[in-house]
Design a protein around this motif. Structure first.
Motif, PDB file in Angstrom:
ATOM      1  N   ARG A  67       0.837  -1.202   0.000  1.00 29.01           N
ATOM      2  CA  ARG A  67       0.000   0.000   0.000  1.00 29.01           C
ATOM      3  C   ARG A  67       0.866   1.244   0.000  1.00 29.01           C
ATOM      4  O   ARG A  67       1.973   1.240   0.520  1.00 29.01           O
ATOM      5  N   ASP A  68       0.304   2.317  -0.525  1.00 25.97           N
ATOM      6  CA  ASP A  68       0.984   3.609  -0.593  1.00 25.97           C
ATOM      7  C   ASP A  68       0.483   4.483   0.561  1.00 25.97           C
ATOM      8  O   ASP A  68      -0.684   4.900   0.566  1.00 25.97           O
ATOM      9  N   SER A 121       1.027   7.580   1.374  1.00 36.01           N
ATOM     10  CA  SER A 121       0.555   8.914   0.989  1.00 36.01           C
ATOM     11  C   SER A 121      -0.850   8.854   0.378  1.00 36.01           C
ATOM     12  O   SER A 121      -1.656   9.758   0.579  1.00 36.01           O
ATOM     13  N   SER A 166      -5.876   1.464  -7.296  1.00 34.18           N
ATOM     14  CA  SER A 166      -4.567   1.451  -7.936  1.00 34.18           C
ATOM     15  C   SER A 166      -4.769   1.133  -9.406  1.00 34.18           C
ATOM     16  O   SER A 166      -5.628   0.318  -9.756  1.00 34.18           O
TER      17      SER A 166
END
Length: 191
Positions: free
Chosen positions: A116-117, A119, A139
Motif C-alpha cells: 500500500r501507498d 501517501s 490502484s
C-alpha cells in the motif's frame, strides 16, 4: 472528527481453499496479515486496529502485534461466501453482545493486499473527512485482462475483437479496488 473514532478493520478468516493458511503465509518475511496491522500503525488517524478472525492462531498473532481482538468471528461470517456486510454485521452483533462501543468510522484493510501507498491513504482520509462520503483507495491495473470461456480466452475489451494485439495506451484505464476503504460504521444493514 473530534470525539469520533476511526478503526482500521482487518478481517482474516482461516480456511482458504486456494492457498492453505494464506493469511499467515510469509510475504517479504512477514506473515501476510501483519502487513495490514503494521500499515495501520503508521496511520496517525487510526484510533484502534480491530482484527477479526475465526482462528485462534490468527487472533493470537494479531494480539501479539498490537491489534484489538475482543471476540472471534462467527462461522457464518467466516464462510467462503461471506461478504464484507456479513463480517460487519457479525462485528456489530458481537459489540452489542459484549456491550462495547462502535467506531464512528472504519478503514477496511484486506490482508490480501499488503502493498500500500501511505501517501494515498493520507490523501484519501483527508478527502473522506472533507466530503463526508465513503472513499475507496484504488490502484491502476493492467487493462488487457481475459477470462476463459469454453476452453478459449476471451477479452473483456472489444478492442481485441478483430486484432491480434492491443497496445496498453489504446485501452481505457483500469483499476484495482481492494486496497482500502473509508466509510461510516453501519449501524444497520443497508443493501
Amino acid at each position: 472528527m473530534k470525539k469520533k473514532k476511526l478503526w482500521a478493520i482487518i478481517a482474516a478468516r482461516s480456511g482458504s481453499k486456494g492457498i492453505k493458511d494464506k493469511n499467515i503465509k510469509k510475504f517479504l518475511d512477514v506473515p501476510l496479515l501483519l502487513h495490514s496491522i503494521n500499515f495501520a500503525k503508521k496511520l496517525n488517524f487510526v484510533d484502534k486496529i480491530f482484527f477479526t478472525s475465526d482462528s485462534k492462531k490468527y487472533c493470537d498473532l494479531a494480539i501479539k502485534n498490537g491489534a484489538y481482538v475482543p471476540f472471534y468471528r462467527s462461522k457464518k461470517a467466516s464462510s467462503d461466501l461471506a461478504m464484507e456486510e456479513d463480517i460487519l454485521q457479525d462485528i456489530k452483533k458481537n459489540l452489542d453482545k459484549e456491550k462495547l462501543d462502535y467506531p464512528s468510522y472504519i478503514l477496511w484493510l484486506r490482508p490480501t493486499t499488503p502493498l500500500r501507498d501511505l501517501s494515498a491513504f493520507k490523501k484519501a482520509f483527508k478527502l473522506f473527512i472533507k466530503k463526508k462520503k465513503s472513499v475507496c483507495i484504488v490502484s491502476k491495473s493492467e487493462p488487457r485482462i481475459f477470462y476463459q470461456k469454453n476452453g478459449n480466452l476471451k477479452s473483456y475489451l472489444k478492442l481485441f475483437n478483430y486484432r491480434s494485439m492491443v497496445r496498453r495506451q489504446e485501452c481505457p484505464e483500469a483499476y484495482k479496488i481492494f486496497y482500502g476503504k473509508f466509510f461510516e460504521f453501519p449501524k444497520k444493514k443497508n443493501k
